[in-house]
Enzyme design. Structure first.
Site, short mmCIF file in Angstrom:
data_model
loop_
_atom_site.label_atom_id
_atom_site.label_comp_id
_atom_site.label_asym_id
_atom_site.label_seq_id
_atom_site.Cartn_x
_atom_site.Cartn_y
_atom_site.Cartn_z
N CYS A 289 -1.13 -10.65 -1.01
CA CYS A 289 -0.22 -9.67 -0.44
C CYS A 289 1.22 -10.12 -0.49
O CYS A 289 1.53 -11.24 -0.83
CB CYS A 289 -0.53 -9.48 1.04
SG CYS A 289 -2.23 -9.71 1.47
N THR A 290 2.09 -9.22 -0.06
CA THR A 290 3.48 -9.57 0.19
C THR A 290 3.83 -9.09 1.58
O THR A 290 3.56 -7.94 1.92
CB THR A 290 4.40 -8.88 -0.84
OG1 THR A 290 4.00 -9.25 -2.15
CG2 THR A 290 5.85 -9.28 -0.61
#
Ligand SMILES: *[C@@H]1O[C@H](CO)[C@@H](O)[C@H](O)[C@H]1NC(C)=O
Ligand SMILES: *[C@@H]1O[C@H](CO)[C@@H](O)[C@H](O)[C@H]1NC(C)=O
Ligand SMILES: *[C@@H]1O[C@H](CO)[C@@H](O)[C@H](O)[C@H]1NC(C)=O
Ligand SMILES: *[C@@H]1O[C@H](CO)[C@@H](O)[C@H](O)[C@H]1NC(C)=O
Length: 370
Positions: free
Chosen positions: A118-119
């Site tokens: 993810c970010t």
């Protein structure tokens, strides 16, 4: 055989029909005053049993080597001892509702622990408001897009926190306690299948030895018990967990924002906002912030570049959404994008990203539907 083909045809029809859309994730109440084994009932009934089973089979089949199945069955048989309440009862209720085996539901819950590439971004704007956003990248099966939901978790009729999860997943990888703090969880480490299983085996070990929490259950505990940013950071830093992760936390006051780099036993590093010295935002993907990201998966440098281009005075939910929607931060694996500001609980939004699109209109019409 025919059943399989029929399901496939329905599935392809749905996916094609929904492609190239960014849609608001459906929103449900998840009531902690309901007995745990019944908490999923009203949610599961909105999904076709067979389709849900098919989605979950698809999710599991791709990542579950046969050698591990006996270990999972051992855990399922010892669930009384290994999976704490109320998560065990919630999983049992979900298994009963969907006709899945308890060991599959446990496997599913464990899988989500490790497969979240993810970010996450926490930023403070010039007015001192903290914004927090995340992409959940997990796209090896489209099924997860369909199973993404927003949950308003209530006790005594009041929302104590709001989060985004998948149908059947009892942990919380994205969420916000109104007027207090927000948390997102990013996996720490490589995404190869081999490493996933190395991690998982170490995780089983931590479970068997006892005391360790699932890294996705800890945010739930924190949302339920802590009422301010500092206590949340403290608890997320200290409790033993089964897998190394990053906890990204946003608060409600200036300076309240941090990336906690977790080892299993405790925090290895806490990297906080420091707006007076120019650090008005922090970005975390899936690599330690003090090391360079691998050249094959650098979403961090582009995210830094996009944040600088936005500038501190322009930071708000739209700007964070835009950054998260720009490739390569946004990618074909992105399942959902969530944006929130704990200081203003009405800001909690989550969109399911059905198709990789080079350009996506921010805050689409669906914004108003939630
Ligand atoms: C979705 O958009 C992409 C890029 O614009 C395009 O290549 C693809 O054919 C579209 N898919 C559908 C099902 O419309
Ligand atoms: C899911 O897998 C189980 C066993 O692996 C099987 O019994 C069941 O029929 C499958 N369900 C669907 C809908 O594919
Ligand atoms: C998931 O798929 C079902 C088809 O069974 C569809 O009716 C539903 O709208 C989809 N839900 C979401 C949230 O995309
Ligand atoms: C963010 O700021 C832009 C530019 O001022 C504005 O158009 C947009 O509506 C704002 N978004 C939110 C969610 O407040």
């Amino acid at each position: 055989m025919w059943k399989g083909i029929v399901i496939l045809v329905i599935w392809v029809g749905i996916v094609q029909g929904e492609r190239n859309h960014t849609v608001a994730a459906p929103r449900y109440r998840f009531d902690l005053d309901t007995p745990p084994e019944k908490r999923w009932d009203h949610i599961v009934k909105d999904w076709d049993d067979k389709l849900l089973q098919h989605f979950i089979n698809e999710t599991l089949n791709d990542y579950l080597p046969e050698a591990v199945i006996p270990i999972l069955e051992t855990i399922a048989n010892a669930a009384d001892r290994l999976i704490p309440s109320p998560y065990r009862q919630e999983m049992e209720g979900f298994a009963k509702n969907t006709g899945l085996k308890l060991s599959d539901v446990i496997a599913l819950n464990l899988e989500y622990e490790f497969m979240t590439f993810c970010t996450s971004i926490v930023a403070q704007n010039s007015n001192g408001q903290i914004w927090h956003g995340r992409n959940m990248d997990y796209g090896f099966v489209d099924a997860l897009r369909n199973m993404t939901i927003i949950a308003d978790v209530t006790r005594n009729g009041k929302v104590i926190y709001t989060g985004t999860t998948f149908v059947g997943f009892c942990g919380m990888l994205t969420g916000m306690r109104p007027n207090a703090f927000s948390i997102t969880v990013d996996a720490r480490g490589s995404g190869s299948k081999a490493d996933w299983w190395k991690n998982a085996l170490e995780a089983f070990n931590a479970l068997f030895i006892g005391g360790a929490s699932f890294s996705s259950f800890l945010p739930r505990e924190v949302f339920e018990s802590e009422t301010n940013y500092h206590d949340a950071v403290e608890k997320l830093s200290k409790r033993q967990i089964i897998a190394p992760v990053y906890y990204i936390v946003g608060g409600v006051k200036p300076g309240e924002g941090a990336v906690i780099t977790r080892d299993r036993l405790k925090a290895k590093d806490v990297w906080s906002l420091d707006p007076d010295n120019g650090r008005w935002y922090v970005v975390e993907t899936n690599y330690d912030h003090w090391l360079p990201p691998p050249s094959g998966d650098d979403r961090r440098d582009p995210a830094n570049k996009f944040m600088k281009a936005v500038g501190q005075k322009n930071v708000n939910g739209t700007a964070i959404y835009d950054v998260l929607s720009t490739p390569p931060v946004y990618r074909s694996a992105t399942v959902y994008t969530a944006v929130m500001s704990a200081a203003d609980p009405s800001t909690y939004k989550c969109w399911t990203r059905y198709e990789f699109l080079p350009t996506v209109k921010p805050w689409t019409e669906d914004y108003n539907e939630i």
